[in-house]
Design an enzyme around this catalytic site. Structure first.
Site, PDB file in Angstrom:
ATOM      1  N   LYS A 103       1.088  -1.163  -0.087  1.00  0.00           N
ATOM      2  CA  LYS A 103       0.295  -0.002   0.310  1.00  0.00           C
ATOM      3  C   LYS A 103       1.080   0.971  -0.089  1.00  0.00           C
ATOM      4  CE  LYS A 103      -1.815   1.532   3.322  1.00  0.00           C
ATOM      5  NZ  LYS A 103      -2.319   3.211   3.654  1.00  0.00           N
ATOM      6  N   LYS A 130      -7.561   8.372  -0.473  1.00  0.00           N
ATOM      7  CA  LYS A 130      -8.555   8.355   0.123  1.00  0.00           C
ATOM      8  C   LYS A 130      -8.603   9.714  -0.705  1.00  0.00           C
ATOM      9  CE  LYS A 130      -7.311   6.835   4.295  1.00  0.00           C
ATOM     10  NZ  LYS A 130      -5.427   6.795   4.042  1.00  0.00           N
ATOM     11  N   THR A 167     -10.502   4.075  10.616  1.00  0.00           N
ATOM     12  CA  THR A 167     -10.341   3.850  11.950  1.00  0.00           C
ATOM     13  C   THR A 167      -9.763   3.918  13.051  1.00  0.00           C
ATOM     14  OG1 THR A 167      -8.397   2.515  10.670  1.00  0.00           O
ATOM     15  CG2 THR A 167     -10.430   1.326  10.775  1.00  0.00           C
TER      16      THR A 167
END
Ligand code: C5P
Length: 247
Positions: free
Chosen positions: A38, A67, A129
């Site tokens: 990632k 994002k 998160t």
């Protein structure tokens, strides 16, 4: 997207480094043990598309975790450019961008891909998160992380998005609401021996790799527990073993 059955294919390691040389040196050490790498805003802000090119050359697929959250036209352009980079299998946007933005992103991710060809998948971030109930209230977001994440996952699915990023705590409810084919990617994962209230870093909603897989995650994202480990190969292998035991 082609899934190989090996448990390592479910492990995405977050290359949260601020230089490409450090990221590359690290990625080379563990590339045979993990599925995807990632690349997020930290590495991309310092090294740009060159980071994607050089990491993809190791042979692993890339989750480009930028994002996007902007007006539909701008997000569509960003998604199109992201999907065109070598090896990029997953790109993402914030579900909070709403229907028009999500639909523009869905169109962009499919543009220019020949019929039947494997294409980059688009996923939507539900609720970060790192956020808990208090952080949601402060930001003016009603409800709990669970209720909002499920709501945003349904919205993303309705718009044609391929899946979501969500915490393990929400994975089961999202799987139930959105079905088997909807991708679920869970960060905030902390290996069993590090859990038990120990190292959560800035993550508010954490779980172990086994809990993530049992809750229905297709992919788990692990950063610091592997990149900051004394022995990163052993740490990555321990996560893969935990995934295998839960499958
Ligand atoms: O080091 P750690 O395992 O906490 O890293 C988690 C990675 O997943 C970070 O790169 C972070 O940006 C990313 N992420 C997250 N929560 C989301 C989406 C992405 O933690 N909702």
């Amino acid at each position: 997207m082609t899934f190989d059955a090996h448990p390592r294919s479910s492990l995405i390691v977050a290359l949260d480094f601020d230089s490409l040389s450090a990221a590359l040196r690290f990625a080379q050490k563990i590339s045979d043990l993990v599925g995807m790498f990632k690349i997020g805003s930290q590495l991309f802000s310092s090294a740009g598309p060159e980071a994607v090119k050089q990491i993809a050359a190791l042979g692993n697929s890339i989750f480009l975790d930028l994002k996007f959250h902007d007006i539909p036209n701008t997000v569509a352009g960003a998604v199109l450019s992201s999907a065109a980079m070598p090896g990029v299998q997953l790109v993402n946007v914030h579900a909070l961008g709403g229907t028009a933005m999500l639909e523009a992103a869905v169109q962009a991710v499919s543009a220019g891909v020949p019929m039947g060809a494997d294409r980059t998948r688009l996923i939507a971030v539900t609720i970060l998160t790192s956020m808990d109930n208090k952080a949601m209230r402060e930001a003016g977001i009603a409800g709990t992380p669970l209720s909002q994440a499920v709501k945003l996952a349904r919205l993303a699915k309705t718009c044609g998005v391929d899946g979501v990023v969500a915490s393990v705590q929400e994975a089961k409810a999202i799987r139930k609401a959105c079905g088997r084919d909807f991708l679920i990617v869970t960060p905030g994962v902390r290996p069993a021996e590090k859990s038990a209230g120990k190292k959560k870093d800035d993550q508010a909603r954490t779980a172990t790799p086994a809990q993530a897989i049992k809750a229905g995650a297709d992919y788990i994202v692990v950063g610091r527990p592997i990149i900051a480990a004394e022995d990163p190969r052993a740490a990555a292998q321990a996560v893969v073993d935990e995934i295998a035991s839960a499958k």
